[in-house]
Write a protein that holds these residues in place. Structure first.
Motif, PDB file in Angstrom:
ATOM      1  N   GLU A 237      44.446  40.176  33.643  1.00  0.00           N
ATOM      2  CA  GLU A 237      43.426  41.208  33.867  1.00  0.00           C
ATOM      3  C   GLU A 237      42.138  40.872  33.121  1.00  0.00           C
ATOM      4  N   ASP A 238      42.263  40.459  31.867  1.00  0.00           N
ATOM      5  CA  ASP A 238      41.082  40.122  31.084  1.00  0.00           C
ATOM      6  C   ASP A 238      40.374  38.895  31.655  1.00  0.00           C
ATOM      7  N   PHE A 239      41.148  37.908  32.092  1.00  0.00           N
ATOM      8  CA  PHE A 239      40.528  36.712  32.643  1.00  0.00           C
ATOM      9  C   PHE A 239      39.811  37.035  33.952  1.00  0.00           C
TER      10      PHE A 239
ATOM     11  N   ARG B  32      25.835  34.524  36.726  1.00  0.00           N
ATOM     12  CA  ARG B  32      25.305  33.427  37.561  1.00  0.00           C
ATOM     13  C   ARG B  32      24.380  33.980  38.642  1.00  0.00           C
ATOM     14  N   GLU B  33      24.781  35.081  39.241  1.00  0.00           N
ATOM     15  CA  GLU B  33      23.950  35.721  40.266  1.00  0.00           C
ATOM     16  C   GLU B  33      22.626  36.190  39.660  1.00  0.00           C
TER      17      GLU B  33
ATOM     18  N   ASN C 121      39.580  29.172  27.716  1.00  0.00           N
ATOM     19  CA  ASN C 121      40.906  28.738  28.142  1.00  0.00           C
ATOM     20  C   ASN C 121      41.633  29.931  28.757  1.00  0.00           C
ATOM     21  N   GLU C 122      41.877  29.855  30.041  1.00  0.00           N
ATOM     22  CA  GLU C 122      42.514  30.956  30.769  1.00  0.00           C
ATOM     23  C   GLU C 122      43.835  31.374  30.135  1.00  0.00           C
TER      24      GLU C 122
ATOM     25  N   GLU D 249      35.904  36.419  34.722  1.00  0.00           N
ATOM     26  CA  GLU D 249      35.376  35.725  35.896  1.00  0.00           C
ATOM     27  C   GLU D 249      34.347  36.579  36.633  1.00  0.00           C
ATOM     28  N   GLU D 250      34.592  37.883  36.707  1.00  0.00           N
ATOM     29  CA  GLU D 250      33.619  38.787  37.340  1.00  0.00           C
ATOM     30  C   GLU D 250      32.303  38.783  36.565  1.00  0.00           C
TER      31      GLU D 250
END
Length: 186
Positions: free
Chosen positions: A110-112, A123-124, A103-104, A116-117
């Motif tokens: 910054e942490d979110f 995924r990559e 949950n965003e 995401e990174e």
């Protein structure tokens, strides 16, 4: 007359030659380097079983049938490429299921962004993962994201903040600051 080969002897020689040919074809049907050791063990058992069926065959037609059946069973065993694709698909499903629980609003911006990174990187990495690495990629991501702490303060309907004053500064009239963890207000 002892040197004259009978029809029965010719048939027996032809059957023996066909069995040898079929067993050789079975040995050459697949390559070990195309399979992981677990699957290769299954393949070798299927080859042995196929050879037994070929040896038990009483006619050339039965030899062909046994060879075809053995090949069909071998074809059911996943190659490295197939096992890798299945592992990537399962790991990606696991990753997506885990990400859906995040949950965003519970994290600072910054942490979110960092989360995401990390998710994009995972995924990559999964796009080229193997059966042997796919689960580890997801486990590592879960551990890394689990280490990111929930923001101690958040604004109702908004994102999390690292401290109370920062959250209070963005609250509009009638807004609510939610304190999730112990915070010190100065």
């Amino acid at each position: 007359i002892d040197e004259v080969i009978t029809s029965a002897e010719e048939d027996a020689e032809a059957l023996a030659a066909k069995k040898t040919e079929a067993k050789s074809a079975l040995d050459k049907y697949v390559s070990e380097e195309d399979y992981y050791s677990e699957e290769w063990a299954e393949i070798t058992a299927l080859i042995a079983s196929g050879k037994e069926a070929i040896d038990a065959a009483g006619s050339i037609t039965a030899v062909d049938t046994a060879l075809t059946a053995a090949k069909a069973e071998i074809d059911k065993v996943a190659t490295k490429a197939e096992a890798d694709a299945a592992a990537r698909e399962a790991a990606l499903a696991d990753l997506n299921e885990f990400v859906a629980t995040i949950n965003e609003e519970e994290y600072t911006a910054e942490d979110f962004d960092l989360m995401e990174e990390k998710i994009a990187t995972a995924r990559e990495a999964l796009s080229t993962a193997t059966k042997e690495t796919a689960d580890g990629i997801v486990a590592t991501l879960k551990a890394e994201l689990g280490a990111i702490e929930v923001a101690p303060v958040r604004v109702e309907g908004g994102i999390g903040y690292a401290d109370f004053e920062e959250a209070l500064a963005v609250v509009n009239e009638g807004g609510t600051v939610i304190v999730v963890k112990d915070v010190t207000v100065s």
